[in-house]
Motif scaffolding. Structure first.
Motif, PDB file in Angstrom:
ATOM      1  N   GLN A 108      -6.111   8.357  -3.310  1.00 60.58           N
ATOM      2  CA  GLN A 108      -5.788   7.548  -2.150  1.00 60.58           C
ATOM      3  C   GLN A 108      -6.960   6.643  -1.806  1.00 60.58           C
ATOM      4  OE1 GLN A 108      -4.364   9.061   1.790  1.00 60.58           O
ATOM      5  NE2 GLN A 108      -3.163   7.274   2.055  1.00 60.58           N
ATOM      6  N   THR A 132       0.884  -1.262  -0.082  1.00 57.94           N
ATOM      7  CA  THR A 132       0.052   0.037  -0.188  1.00 57.94           C
ATOM      8  C   THR A 132       0.846   1.088  -0.067  1.00 57.94           C
ATOM      9  OG1 THR A 132      -1.780  -1.231   1.263  1.00 57.94           O
ATOM     10  CG2 THR A 132      -1.892   1.141   1.366  1.00 57.94           C
ATOM     11  N   TRP A 170      -7.604   4.214  -4.889  1.00 56.58           N
ATOM     12  CA  TRP A 170      -6.364   3.037  -4.569  1.00 56.58           C
ATOM     13  C   TRP A 170      -6.716   2.254  -3.490  1.00 56.58           C
ATOM     14  CZ3 TRP A 170      -3.151   0.028  -2.224  1.00 56.58           C
ATOM     15  CH2 TRP A 170      -2.181  -0.682  -2.822  1.00 56.58           C
ATOM     16  N   ALA A 190      -0.283   9.739  -0.497  1.00 60.53           N
ATOM     17  CA  ALA A 190      -0.779  10.173  -1.688  1.00 60.53           C
ATOM     18  C   ALA A 190      -1.148  11.680  -2.054  1.00 60.53           C
ATOM     19  CB  ALA A 190      -2.318   9.509  -1.808  1.00 60.53           C
ATOM     20  N   PHE A 247      -3.150   4.704   7.905  1.00 62.69           N
ATOM     21  CA  PHE A 247      -3.407   6.235   7.498  1.00 62.69           C
ATOM     22  C   PHE A 247      -3.925   7.362   8.383  1.00 62.69           C
ATOM     23  CE2 PHE A 247      -3.106   3.707   3.587  1.00 62.69           C
ATOM     24  CZ  PHE A 247      -1.752   4.064   3.178  1.00 62.69           C
TER      25      PHE A 247
END
Length: 424
Positions: free
Chosen positions: A254, A244, A257, A248, A285
């Motif tokens: 992001q 991953t 994806w 981004a 994240f």
């Protein structure tokens, strides 16, 4: 041919008795106007096909088992758009593909009737109503979230959601860990999940373990069959995991994806999506907290259609309207192509012993990953005696009674509000 019209050889009032030997086998009736007439008795009109799946997208509460039961009644019993045996075969084969099983069932019915265009029409008709309802509820939730009462409500809702996830695992366990080999895969997946190993790696190892435990016979030489390669091809996303990105340049990209990755690697129960979201959206994240994720799951549980529409709620919470649209499209988009592959490869997949072995290992690994994430989330949500008692009570009600999660979630919210407002 109009929707509901008898297929060739099935004239009104014809019992099928042509005066031949009694009890002689009869060939299945074919719907010659369908894309795959050998699998259908009647041909669906475009308005009929869209209408049925739009309706299911609005009223199909209760998860994939309930969705498939409704589809069986609507398209097999009432309209005869798919022969029941083929319906059952497809239901089993969708377990070998990533993505939402019940949604892929709608797509495959569209493929049988109208080919590639039918896949897109039936799938979109089923997904769109649920996504729109989820979007509206998420917008309302965000607007009201700052009210003091909302914290009290979700104090009671969150333990109920943990019970819902645990109930899904209780119901899957007899199949996923039915004997010593699958129990071993389950235990290994649980241990790796608790140690923090990436869930895609755990699933890939589960698939490999299934092949080794059920198919590896080094003392026997078996001829190679092309069908095995055809089965492994759609499983490649699990077996070849990709890293991953750590950052981004744009939040929406992001999200695109991440949710596309979920769409091509998420195998088994829709509740595995919770594990993916917790790992990437929360832990990796920090785009949401665990509490916010559970609130998004609540919205998904209270809306019809596939549980994958939780992605709509998560996308909106993270990236507003663009985030909701991108997350929804990205997670469902791969399923359309997988459904088309399933339609073409269905006979080969049904005959493959490798597919059966992979499925056994993956199913057990999914359950282990789900339990590991449930433990992690539970430790963050069950923080005192009242939340622990509510989680146990909800689990008991879901396991031993017919009460639904849709009813228990607001009850939990009410109890949480009453406790925080008048007792705590």
């Amino acid at each position: 041919m109009a929707e509901g019209a008898p297929g060739p050889g099935a004239a009104p009032g014809d019992s099928g008795d042509d005066g031949g030997d009694e009890g002689a086998p009869r060939a299945p009736v074919r719907a010659e106007g369908a894309h795959q007439p050998e699998y259908a008795e009647r041909t669906a009109s475009w308005p009929g096909l869209l209408g049925v799946f739009l309706k299911l997208g609005v009223v199909a509460f209760g998860g994939p088992v309930a969705h498939i039961a409704m589809m069986d009644k609507e398209v097999v019993e009432r309209r005869r758009w798919v022969h029941r045996q083929h319906f059952l075969d497809v239901m089993a084969a969708t377990n070998l593909l990533p993505g939402p099983n019940s949604t892929q069932m709608t797509m495959h019915i569209g493929y049988v009737q109208r080919g590639t265009a039918g896949v897109w029409a039936a799938g979109s008709a089923f997904i769109l109503p649920a996504a729109l309802i989820t979007f509206a509820l998420t917008w309302l939730y965000v607007e009201l979230r700052d009210l003091p009462a909302m914290d009290a409500v979700f104090y009671g809702v969150q333990p109920v959601v943990i019970a819902v996830i645990a109930t899904a695992m209780v119901r899957l366990a007899p199949t996923a860990a039915s004997e010593w080999r699958t129990r071993g895969v389950f235990a290994g997946a649980l241990a790796l999940g608790l140690l923090g190993v990436n869930e895609l790696v755990v699933l890939a190892l589960g698939a490999l373990a299934g092949v080794v435990l059920y198919r590896w016979r080094p003392w026997q030489r078996r001829p190679r069959r092309g069908v095995n390669g055809m089965v492994i091809t759609p499983l490649a996303p699990w077996l070849a995991t990709t890293p991953t990105p750590t950052a981004a340049p744009d939040l929406v990209w992001q999200l695109a994806w991440l949710f596309a990755k979920f769409g091509v690697t998420l195998f088994g129960s829709g509740y595995l999506l919770v594990a993916y979201l917790q790992t990437d959206i929360v832990d990796r994240f920090g785009l949401l907290t665990t509490e916010q994720l559970i609130e998004a799951i609540v919205i998904g549980e209270m809306t019809p259609g596939p549980l994958f529409t939780v992605s709509t709620a998560v996308g909106y919470m993270v990236g507003d309207v663009p985030g909701a649209v991108v997350a929804t499209v990205a997670i469902f988009f791969p399923s359309f192509f997988l459904a088309m592959l399933l339609g073409r490869w269905m006979p080969a997949i049904k005959r493959s012993e490798v597919a059966s072995a992979v499925l056994k290992g993956l199913t057990a690994a999914v359950l282990g990953v789900m339990l590991a994430v449930a433990v992690e989330i539970g430790m963050r949500v069950i923080v005192d005696v009242p939340t622990g008692a509510l989680a146990l009570a909800a689990l008991a009600a879901l396991v031993w009674t017919r009460v639904s999660a849709i009813l228990l979630i607001p009850i939990g919210g009410l109890l949480g509000y009453l406790w925080i407002t008048f007792v705590a």
